[in-house]
Enzyme design. Structure first.
Site, PDB file in Angstrom:
ATOM      1  N   LEU A  51       0.827  -1.218   0.000  1.00 20.58           N
ATOM      2  CA  LEU A  51       0.000   0.000   0.000  1.00 20.58           C
ATOM      3  C   LEU A  51       0.855   1.259   0.000  1.00 20.58           C
ATOM      4  CD1 LEU A  51      -2.651  -1.022   2.697  1.00 20.58           C
ATOM      5  CD2 LEU A  51      -3.060  -0.795   0.242  1.00 20.58           C
ATOM      6  N   GLY A  54       7.649   3.262   3.825  1.00 19.30           N
ATOM      7  CA  GLY A  54       8.134   4.222   4.812  1.00 19.30           C
ATOM      8  C   GLY A  54       9.634   4.102   4.981  1.00 19.30           C
ATOM      9  N   GLY A  55      10.164   4.786   5.977  1.00 21.48           N
ATOM     10  CA  GLY A  55      11.608   4.788   6.197  1.00 21.48           C
ATOM     11  C   GLY A  55      12.186   3.433   6.546  1.00 21.48           C
ATOM     12  N   GLY A  57      10.385   0.329   6.146  1.00 24.43           N
ATOM     13  CA  GLY A  57       9.711  -0.813   5.525  1.00 24.43           C
ATOM     14  C   GLY A  57       8.427  -0.426   4.825  1.00 24.43           C
ATOM     15  N   CYS A  58       7.649  -1.448   4.448  1.00 19.98           N
ATOM     16  CA  CYS A  58       6.430  -1.237   3.663  1.00 19.98           C
ATOM     17  C   CYS A  58       5.170  -1.490   4.490  1.00 19.98           C
ATOM     18  CB  CYS A  58       6.419  -2.179   2.458  1.00 19.98           C
ATOM     19  SG  CYS A  58       7.720  -1.841   1.267  1.00 19.98           S
ATOM     20  N   LYS A  73       1.964  -2.903   8.791  1.00 21.09           N
ATOM     21  CA  LYS A  73       3.238  -2.202   8.596  1.00 21.09           C
ATOM     22  C   LYS A  73       4.370  -3.135   9.001  1.00 21.09           C
ATOM     23  CE  LYS A  73       4.041   2.186  10.031  1.00 21.09           C
ATOM     24  NZ  LYS A  73       4.473   3.253  10.959  1.00 21.09           N
ATOM     25  N   ASP A 170       5.691  14.368  12.837  1.00 16.75           N
ATOM     26  CA  ASP A 170       5.897  13.997  11.441  1.00 16.75           C
ATOM     27  C   ASP A 170       4.580  14.071  10.670  1.00 16.75           C
ATOM     28  OD1 ASP A 170       7.447  13.305   9.253  1.00 16.75           O
ATOM     29  OD2 ASP A 170       7.308  11.156   9.601  1.00 16.75           O
TER      30      ASP A 170
END
Length: 344
Positions: A51, A54-55, A57-58, A73, A170
């Site tokens: 989907l 990120g820093g 992983g996926c 995640k 963030d």
């Protein structure tokens, strides 16, 4: 925990998994989900189920028993930073329950890899909706205002109703997720901190270029006004359809704030820089009001920025009643008149 997720009572969903007690400030019990179950649910983490990335992983779409779809995640926690972010996110989200914050369903672990399981947000992120293949075509003016209002509500909950208060640290369009009805929810709490943390001003500088408040970038000074700055950048993305930082040349970048600021306060220029997708669907008066809010949010001096509560109250009259605001829209013609409360 009695909370509804896609029509399923969460308590019964979580009851299927081993509930273990993790170290949590309030001692919340968080469901541990077997790794093999997640492996099967994601078709061995097949790339077709990705989907987003990120820093560390996926994020994968997963189909659990009972035809329930969730998001998983996957974090490579071989580094200390990744492990810390995982623990931080699970710890915080286990104690945060709000309609505009993504719902944590459980977690898992396998070797150096950690997994966080959330409710699935069918329309993915605001970043994908605005800057992906559709270029914001699904987002009308009113829908964008609703997303801004939902985001403000989520932030207000973190800043004003959590004890101690939470600074997200963030906030960005890729961390604002949208469900099937485009309800917006804040996600990715790996960098979030609680206000009053002893090491708040000694934190490693983190965040995303274009969203980081100048005082945090220059002096490492972090407050809830840092989140307000990032919210202002998201508001500019919604208005202009532009990314927060755009490349001008190989070694040159320009921030949306620097580029837009002179034009945001000029009523003759402002309509010309608005995202063409929404030009025909907006009320000009409302555009000027939202631009004024965005300008305040991205002020270089944090004390000049409003509290997120003030931002929230200025957006409510601009969002139709059926989308969670107080604006009554006439059956035909432009939106009904409304005003921002004075003092903002």
């Amino acid at each position: 925990m009695k909370s509804y997720f896609n029509g399923v009572v969460l308590s019964s969903f979580l009851g299927k998994f081993t509930s273990v007690r993790m170290v949590s400030k309030k001692g919340s019990a968080i469901s541990f989900i077997e790794y093999k179950l997640l492996e099967k649910a994601t078709d061995s983490f097949h790339e077709s189920n990705i989907l987003g990335e990120g820093g560390f992983g996926c994020v994968y779409k997963a189909k659990l028993d009972d035809n329930l779809h969730v998001a998983v995640k996957k974090l490579d926690c071989a580094t200390q930073d990744a492990g810390r972010e995982f623990e931080n996110e699970v710890d915080l989200l286990s104690n945060i329950h709000h309609p505009n914050v993504v719902c944590l369903l459980g977690y898992s672990a396998h070797d150096d890899t950690r997994f966080i399981v959330y409710e699935l947000m069918e329309n993915r992120s605001l970043d994908i909706q605005l800057h992906g293949p559709s270029h914001g075509s699904a987002l009308t003016w009113h829908m964008r205002m609703k997303i801004a209002l939902d985001t403000a509500r989520g932030l207000e909950y973190l800043h004003e109703h959590c004890n101690p208060a939470v600074i997200h640290r963030d906030l960005k369009s890729s961390n604002i997720l949208l469900d099937s009805k485009f309800n917006a929810k804040l996600s990715d709490f790996g960098l979030a901190i609680t206000d009053g943390s002893q090491n708040k001003n000694n934190l490693k500088l983190s965040g995303t270029l274009g969203y980081v408040a100048p005082e945090y970038l220059l002096d490492g000074k972090l407050t809830d006004k840092s989140d307000v700055y990032a919210f202002g950048v998201v508001l500019l993305e919604l208005l202009l359809g532009r990314r927060p930082v755009e490349k001008l040349a190989p070694a040159q970048c320009q921030s949306i704030v620097t580029w837009a600021m002179p034009q945001l306060t000029d009523r003759s220029k402002l309509p010309n820089i608005v995202d063409p997708v929404i030009k025909s669907t907006m009320d000009l008066k409302h555009l000027y009001q939202v631009a004024a809010v965005a300008v305040l949010c991205v002020q270089p001096e944090p004390s000049y920025r409003p509290l997120i509560t003030d931002v929230l109250h200025s957006l409510i009259p601009l969002v139709p009643v059926e989308l969670g605001g107080t604006l009554r829209v006439a059956p035909s013609g432009p939106p009904a008149d409304s005003t921002i409360p004075s003092g903002h």
